[in-house]
Design an enzyme around this catalytic site. Structure first.
Site, PDB file in Angstrom:
ATOM      1  CB  SER A 135      -0.922   0.026   1.216  1.00  0.00           C
ATOM      2  OG  SER A 135      -1.703   1.203   1.184  1.00  0.00           O
ATOM      3  CD  GLU A 185      -7.285   3.182  -0.039  1.00  0.00           C
ATOM      4  OE1 GLU A 185      -7.561   3.442  -1.221  1.00  0.00           O
ATOM      5  OE2 GLU A 185      -6.329   2.454   0.296  1.00  0.00           O
ATOM      6  CE  LYS A 205      -2.835  -2.643  -0.453  1.00  0.00           C
ATOM      7  NZ  LYS A 205      -3.747  -2.503  -1.529  1.00  0.00           N
ATOM      8  CG  HIS A 238      -4.826  -0.893   3.843  1.00  0.00           C
ATOM      9  ND1 HIS A 238      -5.053  -0.419   2.559  1.00  0.00           N
ATOM     10  CD2 HIS A 238      -4.011   0.013   4.431  1.00  0.00           C
ATOM     11  CE1 HIS A 238      -4.409   0.727   2.392  1.00  0.00           C
ATOM     12  NE2 HIS A 238      -3.761   1.005   3.511  1.00  0.00           N
ATOM     13  CG  ASN A 239      -7.121  -1.903  -0.563  1.00  0.00           C
ATOM     14  OD1 ASN A 239      -6.122  -1.640   0.099  1.00  0.00           O
ATOM     15  ND2 ASN A 239      -7.063  -2.129  -1.857  1.00  0.00           N
TER      16      ASN A 239
END
Length: 492
Positions: free
Chosen positions: A131, A192, A185, A188-189
């Site tokens: 990222s 986000e 990840k 995480h996205n």
């Protein structure tokens, strides 16, 4: 260059791939590169890679031939079939203990499958979340590697060197076996998505209710970035509001079409949460907001037909509303992270990954898109209690919610009154109100389910499972302990 001289190789020279190569080379590593389209390799070699310790190769055989043993080959191509195609080309050329690293946004179940397959052939496979966008790839990303610990130890000297550094620590730690890195990840996205939508809703209230202009918004976000909301996304938002359009002289943000795109990781996060019965309502609202934004023409047509709220222009104190929106943004952001961390916990248990939430918060503090000052507070919360079930229950975050909740409600109420859509603010507040409620109206829902489908219910005053004949030949409803029923019931 002679054979077996490159520390690592990278396949896929799009922007992220190129920048990772330049990052690796700048940290003292010699890097081999390969791209399916040879022209791309040649252009890179003659341009940004010129004069550097970067070895262009034109065939997969040549690429593998220049790598030091155990060979380390990183793939940066589009998720899905392209990754499998590259792996299938690579594997016949590799030897036992060589390592393949997938640095794309692959679905974690694909990573689990590839890990099992390649380890069965004596090769190592690492699924690594990367990222930070273009800048992060070049200057130091946040890296989330998953795979066997042995495979991690082979690549650790390179990956810890190229990662972002915060407080002297690299934003790269081993996440866990097989798909753990790509799962982290993915979440995480999802977070986000939530962060970006919450910021957009703060903007919507300040612009459409308080009537603030871009210059004022830039100053507000600059100020917010000095406090608890300090983060990469708040910082770039303040810069966006300062940019003028050279064609019209208007603020550039005002001439950008309100039609958002997405690449799928948010949707994967939702699907995973549904599969594990975890509520991630803030992220869900953010994904749905992108979907409805993409239906631009429909919205334009509807705006001419559907009634607008009949409310007078905002006459309250602007400073009070700005403070309320700031608190709503902070409280909603905490809820979004709490939901994301709970999802990571459920997946960790289900897949036996043993994820370390303190480590995750640590590596998200730099390099990545959601990097923020308050991730230090999340790290501290898990240091206080590694088994913390929900971030809202940590003393620090409970204190923030206590301080911000009145303003949170003021901001959401102002948006609702003036007809400004705030799906992520509203979803975050509804989650908080549900989570803090000792009793919800689901007792009525259970009665309804039992009425139409004999789904049974439990009672608050005695143990057991019960079923009521709600319409007993016109007499009073009767209740009895439920007998074992076939699993297939009416309704639902």
């Amino acid at each position: 260059m002679s054979t077996n001289q490159c520390d690592i190789g990278l396949i896929g020279l799009a922007v992220m791939g190129e920048n990772l190569v330049l990052n690796m080379e700048s940290k003292g590593f010699t890097v081999a590169v390969f791209n399916r389209t040879v022209e791309v390799t040649d252009k890179f070699a003659a341009g940004k890679a010129k004069g550097k310790n970067i070895q262009p190769t034109r065939t997969m055989e040549e690429f593998v031939g220049v790598l030091k043993r155990p060979r380390k080959a990183m793939i940066m191509v589009k998720a899905g079939a392209p990754v499998d195609a590259v792996i299938n080309q690579l594997t016949p050329l590799l030897e036992k203990d060589d390592v393949i690293i997938d640095g794309g946004n692959s679905l974690f179940t694909d990573t689990q499958r590839r890990c099992k397959d390649l380890e069965g052939r004596g090769l190592h496979f690492v699924g690594c979340g990367v990222s930070g966008g273009e800048e992060g790839a070049l200057k130091g990303p946040s890296l989330m590697p998953g795979g066997s610990r042995e495979s991690w130890e082979i690549i650790a000297p390179i990956f810890t060197r190229i990662a972002a550094i915060v407080d002297g620590e690299p934003c790269c730690r081993y996440m866990g076996p097989d798909g753990a890195g790509h799962y982290v990840k993915m979440v995480h996205n999802g977070i986000e998505y939530g962060d970006m939508q919450l910021i957009c809703e703060a903007y919507a209230i300040l612009k459409d209710v308080a009537g603030l202009e871009a210059k004022e918004l830039a100053d507000i976000f600059t100020e917010w970035n000095k406090g608890d909301l300090n983060s990469y996304l708040i910082e770039i938002t303040s810069q966006i509001f300062r940019k003028s359009d050279p064609d019209t002289g208007k603020p550039l943000v005002d001439v950008i079409l309100d039609k958002a795109g997405q690449k799928g990781t948010g949707l994967w996060t939702l699907q995973s949460a549904l599969n594990q019965s975890v509520v991630i309502s803030t992220i869900n609202a953010a994904v749905e907001a992108r979907v409805i934004s993409s239906r631009k023409q429909e919205r334009v047509d509807s705006s001419k037909i559907l009634p607008q709220p009949k409310v007078p222009k905002f006459a309250g104190d602007r400073a009070d509303l700005i403070a309320a929106v700031r608190d709503a943004l902070y409280a909603s952001k905490i809820v979004s992270y709490a939901q994301g961390m709970e999802l990571l916990g459920a997946a960790s248990t289900g897949s036996h990954w043993d994820l370390n939430f303190g480590d995750i918060a640590t590596i998200w503090r730099g390099g990545c898109i959601i990097r923020a000052k308050f991730l230090n507070r999340i790290k501290e919360a898990y240091e206080r209690n590694p088994a913390l079930h929900n971030l809202l229950l940590d003393q620090y975050f409970t204190g923030i919610i206590e301080r911000t909740q009145d303003n949170w409600r003021v901001a959401v109420a102002a948006a609702v009154k003036h007809g400004v859509a705030v799906p992520a603010f509203s979803a975050s507040l509804a989650y908080f109100d549900s989570y803090r409620s000792a009793r919800l109206p689901s007792n009525l829902l259970q009665a309804q389910r039992d009425f139409f489908g004999a789904h049974t219910y439990e009672r608050v005053d005695k143990p057991g499972v019960f079923h009521t004949e709600w319409l007993d030949s016109g007499k009073q409803p009767s209740e009895r302990a439920a007998e074992p029923k076939p699993s297939q019931r009416a309704g639902e």
